[in-house]
Design an enzyme around this catalytic site. Structure first.
Site, PDB file in Angstrom:
ATOM      1  N   ASP A   1     -11.451   7.339   9.025  1.00  0.00           N
ATOM      2  CA  ASP A   1     -11.371   7.689  10.445  1.00  0.00           C
ATOM      3  C   ASP A   1     -12.026   9.027  10.689  1.00  0.00           C
ATOM      4  O   ASP A   1     -12.368   9.747   9.761  1.00  0.00           O
ATOM      5  CB  ASP A   1      -9.896   7.750  10.873  1.00  0.00           C
ATOM      6  CG  ASP A   1      -9.357   6.360  11.136  1.00  0.00           C
ATOM      7  OD1 ASP A   1     -10.108   5.541  11.708  1.00  0.00           O
ATOM      8  OD2 ASP A   1      -8.196   6.103  10.777  1.00  0.00           O
TER       9      ASP A   1
ATOM     10  N   GLU B   1       0.859  -1.193   0.000  1.00  0.00           N
ATOM     11  CA  GLU B   1       0.000   0.000   0.000  1.00  0.00           C
ATOM     12  C   GLU B   1       0.886   1.231   0.000  1.00  0.00           C
ATOM     13  O   GLU B   1       1.904   1.267   0.674  1.00  0.00           O
ATOM     14  CB  GLU B   1      -0.837  -0.043   1.293  1.00  0.00           C
ATOM     15  CG  GLU B   1      -1.668   1.179   1.555  1.00  0.00           C
ATOM     16  CD  GLU B   1      -2.348   1.139   2.914  1.00  0.00           C
ATOM     17  OE1 GLU B   1      -3.260   0.333   3.120  1.00  0.00           O
ATOM     18  OE2 GLU B   1      -1.964   1.946   3.790  1.00  0.00           O
TER      19      GLU B   1
ATOM     20  N   TYR C   1      -4.312  26.325   8.969  1.00  0.00           N
ATOM     21  CA  TYR C   1      -4.473  27.726   9.375  1.00  0.00           C
ATOM     22  C   TYR C   1      -3.624  28.616   8.469  1.00  0.00           C
ATOM     23  O   TYR C   1      -2.429  28.405   8.324  1.00  0.00           O
ATOM     24  CB  TYR C   1      -4.090  27.889  10.848  1.00  0.00           C
ATOM     25  CG  TYR C   1      -5.067  27.146  11.728  1.00  0.00           C
ATOM     26  CD1 TYR C   1      -6.205  27.782  12.232  1.00  0.00           C
ATOM     27  CD2 TYR C   1      -4.881  25.801  12.017  1.00  0.00           C
ATOM     28  CE1 TYR C   1      -7.124  27.084  13.006  1.00  0.00           C
ATOM     29  CE2 TYR C   1      -5.790  25.091  12.784  1.00  0.00           C
ATOM     30  CZ  TYR C   1      -6.905  25.745  13.277  1.00  0.00           C
ATOM     31  OH  TYR C   1      -7.829  25.057  14.037  1.00  0.00           O
TER      32      TYR C   1
ATOM     33  N   ARG D   1     -14.808   3.210   5.704  1.00  0.00           N
ATOM     34  CA  ARG D   1     -15.538   4.324   6.299  1.00  0.00           C
ATOM     35  C   ARG D   1     -14.653   5.550   6.426  1.00  0.00           C
ATOM     36  O   ARG D   1     -15.070   6.670   6.218  1.00  0.00           O
ATOM     37  CB  ARG D   1     -16.068   3.926   7.690  1.00  0.00           C
ATOM     38  CG  ARG D   1     -16.988   4.954   8.274  1.00  0.00           C
ATOM     39  CD  ARG D   1     -17.175   4.764   9.759  1.00  0.00           C
ATOM     40  NE  ARG D   1     -15.949   5.079  10.496  1.00  0.00           N
ATOM     41  CZ  ARG D   1     -15.841   5.030  11.802  1.00  0.00           C
ATOM     42  NH1 ARG D   1     -16.877   4.659  12.547  1.00  0.00           N
ATOM     43  NH2 ARG D   1     -14.697   5.330  12.403  1.00  0.00           N
TER      44      ARG D   1
ATOM     45  N   LYS E   1     -20.763  -6.575   5.691  1.00  0.00           N
ATOM     46  CA  LYS E   1     -20.069  -6.017   4.516  1.00  0.00           C
ATOM     47  C   LYS E   1     -19.940  -7.090   3.427  1.00  0.00           C
ATOM     48  O   LYS E   1     -20.129  -6.816   2.248  1.00  0.00           O
ATOM     49  CB  LYS E   1     -18.678  -5.469   4.908  1.00  0.00           C
ATOM     50  CG  LYS E   1     -18.740  -4.268   5.847  1.00  0.00           C
ATOM     51  CD  LYS E   1     -17.412  -3.528   5.950  1.00  0.00           C
ATOM     52  CE  LYS E   1     -16.509  -4.027   7.026  1.00  0.00           C
ATOM     53  NZ  LYS E   1     -15.379  -3.124   7.324  1.00  0.00           N
TER      54      LYS E   1
ATOM     55  N   GLN F   1      -6.272  -5.062   9.319  1.00  0.00           N
ATOM     56  CA  GLN F   1      -5.447  -4.077  10.014  1.00  0.00           C
ATOM     57  C   GLN F   1      -4.117  -4.746  10.358  1.00  0.00           C
ATOM     58  O   GLN F   1      -4.049  -5.978  10.466  1.00  0.00           O
ATOM     59  CB  GLN F   1      -6.193  -3.652  11.302  1.00  0.00           C
ATOM     60  CG  GLN F   1      -5.496  -2.610  12.137  1.00  0.00           C
ATOM     61  CD  GLN F   1      -5.250  -1.337  11.323  1.00  0.00           C
ATOM     62  OE1 GLN F   1      -4.257  -1.274  10.590  1.00  0.00           O
ATOM     63  NE2 GLN F   1      -6.115  -0.356  11.444  1.00  0.00           N
TER      64      GLN F   1
END
Ligand SMILES: Cc1cc2nc3c(=O)[nH]c(=O)nc-3n(C[C@H](O)[C@H](O)[C@H](O)COP(=O)(O)OP(=O)(O)OC[C@H]3O[C@@H](n4cnc5c(N)ncnc54)[C@H](O)[C@@H]3O)c2cc1C
Length: 317
Positions: A126, A19, A58, A124, A199, A210
């Protein structure tokens, strides 16, 4: 080709994949290629490209700090297309619920389809860094299972506005995330597994886990998933520990346990270079055992740096 077809064609041989993370805005993509190049000799059939959540930045304007929201690492689909073209390899964009409306997701999937991308990881996402909990976007999907449903609908020619008699439907192979040590928000491993089954029932074709550092957690997870009626390939996601700080950071961010033996070996190290070597050796042992146990693919979290994954792949593939 689909990830599941790659696995089927391998006829039991364990495949190598990894990945990568898109570069920050303004950075050259060449650096990413420099990290991918040394890993291509191990013939990954597919490469995953992550998607990052938006964050607050910012900006100083007329002496005042102006808060803006932006995605610092955009370009997932573009990078997938670029890598696919450059290396002739399948790519898997990570598609998130968080930060996207269903409409935007539909457009993104249409782009993927036109680009010949046949696999997507449905996640989804985080919570944003300033949020305590995940908040879905207005008009977006709440959970990965809803996103899986949206992708599966598209595969059937069902767009958000209507059912289309499509003469060229998408046929995405859908990956989802699984957690051998439980997702951090799930009340129990059993409940999390029930959610994972949802799912798969909605159309997920394979699972990527994970990271974990103790293989027994993965073996137990695969066994429990089978008992729960999950019959899709479960690909172990693994990461070599690389810095002293990982000892605190990884359990804090991912709520995973590190084995005592690994902790004590890292604690003996006098520099991050030594930690990195311990991480590589641990990961090689993990990889060997997973391979012997018949894991379909070993999927490495490279975090954009390839040298330790290269060292591991040299020892394994
Ligand atoms: C292989 C892998 C790749 C990843 N890539 C990325 C990435 O590129 N970008 C990124 O931002 N993050 C990524 N993540 C992190 C992931 O987005 C987070 O772990 C996120 O918190 C959960 O995502 P999920 O898809 O597992 O969510 P879900 O499957 O939706 O589950 C989230 C939580 O909700 C619970 N749940 C699920 N359905 C329901 C329901 N119907 N009702 C109540 N509770 C429910 C689950 O048990 C779980 O606790 C990745 C994770 C993995 C394992």
């Amino acid at each position: 080709m689909k990830v599941t077809e790659h696995i089927k064609n391998a006829k039991g041989k364990t495949l190598f994949s990894f990945e990568i993370v898109p570069p920050k805005k303004g950075k050259n993509i060449q650096e990413l290629y420099n990290n991918i190049d040394p890993l291509m000799e191990f013939q990954p059939p597919f490469i995953d490209v992550t998607t990052s959540r938006e964050e607050y930045v910012y900006v100083e304007r007329e002496g005042l700090l102006d808060r803006q929201i932006t995605r610092m690492r955009p370009g997932t689909v573009g990078i997938c297309a670029a890598i696919k073209h450059k290396y002739n390899v399948d790519t898997v964009p990570h598609v998130l619920c968080g930060g996207f409306t269903k409409q935007e997701t539909e457009y993104l999937l249409v782009d993927c389809h036109y680009l010949g991308i046949e696999n997507v990881m449905a996640l989804r996402g985080d919570a944003m860094s300033h949020q305590k909990y995940f908040e879905p976007s207005e008009g977006g999907n709440n959970y990965a299972c809803e996103l899986v449903e949206q992708i599966e609908n598209l595969n059937q020619g069902k767009y958000l506005h209507d059912v289309i008699e499509a003469d060229h439907k998408s046929d995405f192979c859908i990956g989802v995330a699984g957690y051998p040590e439980k997702h951090l928000e799930a009340p129990s491993l059993k409940t999390d597994l029930r959610r994972l089954k949802e799912k798969v029932d909605k159309g997920a074709d394979y699972i990527v886990t994970q990271m974990f550092f103790d293989n027994s957690k993965y073996f137990k997870f695969v066994e429990d998933a089978k008992k729960a009626g999950i019959n899709v390939p479960i690909i172990p996601g693994i990461k070599p520990i690389a810095t002293m700080r990982h000892l605190q950071l990884l359990p804090q961010v991912f709520r995973i346990d590190l084995p005592e033996q690994l902790i004590s070996e890292v604690e003996k190290c006098k520099s991050n270079a030594e930690v990195r070597q311990v991480g590589v050796e641990w990961c090689i042992e993990q990889s060997k055992e997973l391979m012997d146990a018949g894991a379909p693919v070993l999927h490495y979290y490279s975090m954009g740096k390839s040298s330790n994954v290269q060292q591991i792949a040299e020892a394994i593939f």
